[in-house]
Design an enzyme around this catalytic site. Structure first.
Site, PDB file in Angstrom:
ATOM      1  N   SER A 116     -10.692   0.962  -3.390  1.00  0.00           N
ATOM      2  CA  SER A 116     -11.406   1.400  -2.188  1.00  0.00           C
ATOM      3  C   SER A 116     -12.296   2.619  -2.342  1.00  0.00           C
ATOM      4  CB  SER A 116     -10.422   1.642  -1.053  1.00  0.00           C
ATOM      5  OG  SER A 116     -10.060   0.414  -0.484  1.00  0.00           O
ATOM      6  N   LYS A 161     -12.575  10.536   4.758  1.00  0.00           N
ATOM      7  CA  LYS A 161     -12.142   9.221   5.228  1.00  0.00           C
ATOM      8  C   LYS A 161     -11.152   9.418   6.372  1.00  0.00           C
ATOM      9  CE  LYS A 161     -10.315   4.842   3.326  1.00  0.00           C
ATOM     10  NZ  LYS A 161      -9.865   4.164   2.081  1.00  0.00           N
ATOM     11  N   SER A 176     -12.348  -0.084   1.009  1.00  0.00           N
ATOM     12  CA  SER A 176     -12.216   0.295   2.393  1.00  0.00           C
ATOM     13  C   SER A 176     -12.888   1.618   2.750  1.00  0.00           C
ATOM     14  CB  SER A 176     -10.735   0.386   2.759  1.00  0.00           C
ATOM     15  OG  SER A 176     -10.096   1.423   2.041  1.00  0.00           O
TER      16      SER A 176
HETATM   17  N1  GLN Z   1      -9.526  -4.133  -0.949  1.00  0.00           N
HETATM   18  C1  GLN Z   1      -8.180  -3.892  -1.368  1.00  0.00           C
HETATM   19  C2  GLN Z   1      -7.259  -4.227  -0.225  1.00  0.00           C
HETATM   20  O1  GLN Z   1      -7.726  -4.720   0.728  1.00  0.00           O
HETATM   21  C3  GLN Z   1      -8.016  -2.454  -1.779  1.00  0.00           C
HETATM   22  C4  GLN Z   1      -8.020  -1.537  -0.627  1.00  0.00           C
HETATM   23  C5  GLN Z   1      -7.858  -0.097  -1.004  1.00  0.00           C
HETATM   24  O2  GLN Z   1      -8.035   0.299  -2.150  1.00  0.00           O
HETATM   25  N2  GLN Z   1      -7.445   0.683  -0.040  1.00  0.00           N
HETATM   26  O3  GLN Z   1      -6.087  -4.028  -0.263  1.00  0.00           O
END
Ligand code: GLN
Length: 488
Positions: free
Chosen positions: A177, A78, A153
């Site tokens: 994410s 990532k 994400s």
């Molecule tokens: N979708 C969640 C957010 O927008 C979690 C994101 C993540 O785990 N990095 O914060």
């Protein structure tokens, strides 16, 4: 029953000299070249570096040395994991041109295990999002249906594994994410116990929640990768200084005598096709010898609202460092304060700005007690709710996401709808616990469904051996459209 272990087979072939790491990496680079135009899983493919690393692995084998358990295995990272001398952008304009002067601990551990890094994957900007659509480099598409999102994400990492571009990838999970994109792309994703995997070199979003973890096609491969990256690291002050669970060795232990609670609150919010798959997974566990019951943990329904105070609060502080002086983008202006504002105004996207403003507000004098501190109390209640459940159950089972992958663009105009796609994953992060998403057949639309197994801190071994049983009982999903094309 032994779980399928494709990566272990690949690594063993390289280790024994049966296959060359260079040939393996060329095959995967060719698949990326052929297929990623339609998916956009990668922000950057580091082909030359990958060839260089693969060559080093082959030389070790030729010299009679063992390159390690991931010998020659291509891995995608990532783009919030620092790689020395290689751009690390968090899919944000504000980091354009920044090359970290050091490698994240997980990157060092991958190399020490013989893995070959092939590139950096697309993500929601600074990991804020659930669809990879907030990326400044454009969205990633779901390999099972390119009109759908891959989740987020870590959407690029999930899609890269689903499309067959790489056997393994790393992501980060602050509120879901890793697990949410794994579910939507039909791959395995593990969010480990907070503190088991070093965050050194992970660009911080919400430091009390962030955790790095593996994506793989199978539970066994995810276990192998977790065993490589886990363990104490003095460079991360939140790294647990105690033995990290080793999981590969317990994967075939089965579920006889294991107690499983099926989480009512997660099922309540799930679409009927997703809920049906969770019930089917529960039946499979019962048939394999587990004791399965429904359980209510009412506190988990408080997770989303607490998370959207705590995570933005931490983010507003963490992202203060992007000031146009130290990293990436600088928009020159007449004085420093104006330069700071101009850089941040043009460098950050709308969702990141929304979080920074929300976070600044909830931490500000006069509001902190009403919002942030209240959310911390709710967080404690969630931890207590889980603790009560885990006195009776070894693991909890539920959906990973309320629905299968949604169409691109469907939720971008409505942040709350987007936030709701993490309603089943966020409570785990607030508690610091491990949880895994395992593919389990498809929904009415033919797209992958993920079921989630949750456990108390450091229960990765239990969670993953239960996951292996779920995986063995899972209806197949079908080959993603693009990986079929890329391979033919
Ligand atoms: N979708 C969640 C957010 O927008 C979690 C994101 C993540 O785990 N990095 O914060």
């Amino acid at each position: 029953m032994t779980a399928p272990r494709p990566t272990i087979g690949l690594a063993n072939a390289v280790r024994s000299g049966g296959r060359s790491a260079l040939e393996v990496v060329e095959e995967h680079l060719a698949a990326i070249e052929a297929g990623d135009g339609a998916i956009h899983a990668f922000n950057l493919v580091t082909a030359d570096l990958a060839r260089h690393q693969a060559g080093a692995v082959d030389r070790m084998v030729a010299d009679g040395e063992d390159p390690g358990p991931l010998a020659g295995v291509p891995v995608a990272l990532k783009d919030n994991l620092c790689t020395r001398g290689v751009p690390t952008t968090c899919s944000s304009r504000i980091l354009a041109g920044w090359k970290p002067p050091y490698d994240a601990t997980v990157v060092e551990r991958l190399r020490a295990a013989g893995a070959v890094v092939v590139g950096k994957t697309n993500m929601d900007e600074f990991a804020m999002g659930s669809s990879t659509e907030t990326s400044a480099t454009g969205p990633t598409r779901n390999p099972h249906d390119t009109t759908r999102v891959p989740g987020g994400s870590s959407g690029g990492s999930a899609a890269a594994v689903a499309a067959g571009f790489v056997p393994l990838a790393l992501g980060s999970d602050t509120g879901g994410s890793i697990r949410q994109p794994a579910a939507l792309c039909g791959v395995v994703g593990l969010k480990p116990t907070y503190g088991t995997v070093s965050r050194y070199g992970l660009v911080a979003f919400a430091s009390s929640l962030d955790q790095i973890g593996p994506f793989a096609a199978t539970v066994a491969d995810a276990a192998l990768l977790f065993d490589v990256i886990g363990g104490h690291d003095p460079a991360d002050s939140t790294s647990l200084n105690r033995p990290t669970p080793r999981v590969v060795s317990v994967l075939d232990d089965g579920v006889a005598g294991i107690t499983v609670g099926v989480l009512t609150e997660f099922l309540d919010g799930a679409a009927p096709d997703v809920a049906a798959r969770v019930h089917q997974a529960a039946e499979a566990l019962a048939a394999a010898g587990a004791r399965v019951e429904e359980v209510s943990v009412p506190e988990v329904t408080l997770g989303l609202s607490a998370y959207y105070l705590i995570a933005p609060g931490e983010a507003s502080s963490n992202l203060a460092r992007y000031d146009g002086v130290r990293y990436g983008l600088r928009v020159d202006s007449e004085d420093t304060a104006t330069m700071n504002t101009a850089t941040r105004s043009s460098g950050f996207g709308a969702e990141v700005k929304r979080r920074i403003m929300l976070g600044t507000y909830v931490l500000s004098a006069g509001y902190m007690d009403a919002y942030y501190n209240q959310a911390l109390k709710v967080r404690t209640r969630i931890i207590e709710g889980f603790a009560t459940a885990y006195r009776r159950y070894d693991v909890l089972l539920g959906p990973t996401t309320p629905t299968t992958a949604f169409p691109l663009g469907e939720k971008t105009a409505d942040p709350l709808q987007m936030y709701l796609s993490d309603v089943c994953t966020i409570p785990t992060n607030l508690a610091g616990h491990p949880a895994i998403s395992v593919p389990f057949g498809t929904g009415y639309d033919g797209l992958p469904v993920g079921v989630q197994l949750l456990g108390p801190a450091l229960s990765e071994g239990t969670v993953m051996k239960v996951a292996a049983v779920v995986e063995a009982a899972a209806p197949t999903i079908g080959v993603p459209v693009l990986s079929g094309e890329a391979r033919s």
